[in-house]
Design a protein around this motif. Sequence first.
Motif, PDB file in Angstrom:
ATOM      1  N   VAL A 192       0.874  -1.160   0.000  1.00 27.13           N
ATOM      2  CA  VAL A 192       0.000   0.000   0.000  1.00 27.13           C
ATOM      3  C   VAL A 192       0.916   1.216   0.000  1.00 27.13           C
ATOM      4  CG1 VAL A 192      -0.305  -0.011   2.541  1.00 27.13           C
ATOM      5  CG2 VAL A 192      -1.920   1.229   1.058  1.00 27.13           C
ATOM      6  N   VAL A 193       0.817   2.016  -1.044  1.00 26.91           N
ATOM      7  CA  VAL A 193       1.643   3.208  -1.202  1.00 26.91           C
ATOM      8  C   VAL A 193       0.796   4.431  -0.895  1.00 26.91           C
ATOM      9  CG1 VAL A 193       2.946   4.628  -2.839  1.00 26.91           C
ATOM     10  CG2 VAL A 193       3.155   2.138  -2.904  1.00 26.91           C
ATOM     11  N   PHE A 250     -10.357   4.409   2.230  1.00 25.39           N
ATOM     12  CA  PHE A 250     -10.389   3.062   2.789  1.00 25.39           C
ATOM     13  C   PHE A 250     -11.608   2.281   2.312  1.00 25.39           C
ATOM     14  CE2 PHE A 250      -8.034   5.371   6.307  1.00 25.39           C
ATOM     15  CZ  PHE A 250      -6.800   5.025   5.796  1.00 25.39           C
ATOM     16  N   ALA A 251     -12.655   2.985   1.936  1.00 16.42           N
ATOM     17  CA  ALA A 251     -13.827   2.317   1.368  1.00 16.42           C
ATOM     18  C   ALA A 251     -13.554   1.832  -0.055  1.00 16.42           C
ATOM     19  CB  ALA A 251     -15.025   3.267   1.377  1.00 16.42           C
ATOM     20  N   ALA A 252     -12.649   2.531  -0.753  1.00 14.07           N
ATOM     21  CA  ALA A 252     -12.376   2.211  -2.151  1.00 14.07           C
ATOM     22  C   ALA A 252     -11.190   1.274  -2.329  1.00 14.07           C
ATOM     23  CB  ALA A 252     -12.120   3.500  -2.941  1.00 14.07           C
ATOM     24  N   VAL A 253     -10.269   1.270  -1.369  1.00 10.93           N
ATOM     25  CA  VAL A 253      -9.022   0.490  -1.493  1.00 10.93           C
ATOM     26  C   VAL A 253      -8.973  -0.543  -0.369  1.00 10.93           C
ATOM     27  CG1 VAL A 253      -6.506   0.590  -1.571  1.00 10.93           C
ATOM     28  CG2 VAL A 253      -7.857   2.499  -2.478  1.00 10.93           C
ATOM     29  N   PRO A 254      -8.932  -1.842  -0.690  1.00 10.16           N
ATOM     30  CA  PRO A 254      -8.896  -2.889   0.347  1.00 10.16           C
ATOM     31  C   PRO A 254      -7.506  -3.018   0.980  1.00 10.16           C
ATOM     32  CG  PRO A 254      -8.827  -3.908  -1.816  1.00 10.16           C
ATOM     33  CD  PRO A 254      -8.997  -2.427  -2.052  1.00 10.16           C
ATOM     34  N   VAL A 255      -7.162  -2.064   1.818  1.00 15.51           N
ATOM     35  CA  VAL A 255      -5.804  -2.013   2.375  1.00 15.51           C
ATOM     36  C   VAL A 255      -5.512  -3.199   3.284  1.00 15.51           C
ATOM     37  CG1 VAL A 255      -5.723   0.497   2.194  1.00 15.51           C
ATOM     38  CG2 VAL A 255      -6.515  -0.551   4.314  1.00 15.51           C
ATOM     39  N   ALA A 265      -1.477   5.529   9.751  1.00 16.85           N
ATOM     40  CA  ALA A 265      -0.819   4.487  10.545  1.00 16.85           C
ATOM     41  C   ALA A 265      -1.830   3.700  11.364  1.00 16.85           C
ATOM     42  CB  ALA A 265       0.236   5.117  11.457  1.00 16.85           C
ATOM     43  N   ARG A 266      -2.784   4.389  11.968  1.00 14.00           N
ATOM     44  CA  ARG A 266      -3.792   3.702  12.769  1.00 14.00           C
ATOM     45  C   ARG A 266      -4.614   2.745  11.915  1.00 14.00           C
ATOM     46  NH1 ARG A 266      -5.542   7.593  15.735  1.00 14.00           N
ATOM     47  NH2 ARG A 266      -7.107   8.443  14.332  1.00 14.00           N
ATOM     48  N   GLU A 267      -4.998   3.184  10.723  1.00 14.40           N
ATOM     49  CA  GLU A 267      -5.816   2.333   9.856  1.00 14.40           C
ATOM     50  C   GLU A 267      -5.027   1.145   9.323  1.00 14.40           C
ATOM     51  OE1 GLU A 267      -8.983   2.509   9.331  1.00 14.40           O
ATOM     52  OE2 GLU A 267      -9.373   4.410  10.357  1.00 14.40           O
ATOM     53  N   GLY A 312      -4.511  -1.377  12.166  1.00 19.49           N
ATOM     54  CA  GLY A 312      -5.730  -2.078  12.540  1.00 19.49           C
ATOM     55  C   GLY A 312      -6.291  -2.966  11.450  1.00 19.49           C
ATOM     56  N   ARG A 313      -6.203  -2.524  10.215  1.00 21.19           N
ATOM     57  CA  ARG A 313      -6.808  -3.275   9.106  1.00 21.19           C
ATOM     58  C   ARG A 313      -5.883  -4.355   8.542  1.00 21.19           C
ATOM     59  NH1 ARG A 313     -11.098  -0.331   6.225  1.00 21.19           N
ATOM     60  NH2 ARG A 313     -11.635   1.559   7.400  1.00 21.19           N
ATOM     61  N   ALA A 314      -4.555  -4.100   8.522  1.00 22.22           N
ATOM     62  CA  ALA A 314      -3.636  -5.019   7.866  1.00 22.22           C
ATOM     63  C   ALA A 314      -2.551  -5.552   8.795  1.00 22.22           C
ATOM     64  CB  ALA A 314      -2.978  -4.323   6.668  1.00 22.22           C
TER      65      ALA A 314
END
Length: 323
Positions: free
Chosen positions: A142-143, A204-209, A290-292, A295-297
């Motif tokens: 993820v860039v 984040f809704a558009a990109v499945p990080v 960083a938080r997302e 938490g997500r990845a």
Amino acid sequence: MTERSAIVGAVDCGTNSIRLLVARPDESGRLIDLHREMRVVRLGEGVDATGRFLDEAIERTRVALADYVEVMISQGVQRVRMVATSATRDAANRDDFFAMTARLLGRVVPGAVAEVITGDEEARLSFRGAVGELDPAAGPFVVTDLGGGSTEVVLGDADGVRAAYSADIGCVRLTERALYSDPPTAEELVAATEFASERLAQAFAAVPVEQARTWVGVAGTMTTLSAIGMGLPEYDSDVIHLSRISLPDLNSVCERLIAMTRADRAELGPMHPGRVDVIGGGSLVTMQLAREFSGRAGITELVVSEHDILDGIALGRLPLLDP
């Protein structure tokens, strides 16, 4: 194809800075830098509030681009591309800007003009430039390209981009929108955090990080944060390129910068004068990212690359060279 005919010029004009890369390909098609330069011109100053470029902002950009044109001519550039990003998409008087750039770029290559690129293309160019030297096994990547007016979030791997989104949030836009005091008040920080979170939520809704294994950050905010995190006495792109910083250390640097006065930031060795007043806003956006990603990845560190959209622009010119 002679070496001289292979020389390309790339110019990236964003909300906060204008940058130049003059390069040629090696035998494998990778870029060899001949000249790389960045100047903070703050083209997007006031655009978020007024919808127009300030005359003095266009003049600052003209002076820098005129110098870049002299460099490109002296280096023998045969192909050139200049892209203009977030601020230029938003400005009502952008025709004045484009007339100026056409006059100057035409001295390098007749007919050359600056282009407004979409957020999607901006994201894809950033990804291409950022991951070229990384081990494909570390992907998916993820860039994030955190600029003055927008932040591109791009997911991809060795096969290319899977998903991308350009969010209308950047260090200049956030600073002008919410961070007025020096240092910002608690109320301003709450409002700024809410605004950044709202704009990034669309990305984040558009990109499945959550598919990402490695986070790569590009552009001046990220490189400056890394330099400060390493305690460098001055900005050193060779040391910064492909450096790694843990998310706890990254957050610590961001919190420290946000709490500082502008005068204190200006005393930091790696800090460019043009970033002093907006690095707090960039830090706040970085903390949200960083938080997302954590938490997500489950991502635990940031890889910082000095190669970004500018390299993507230059690489895109290579197939157009004469045989």
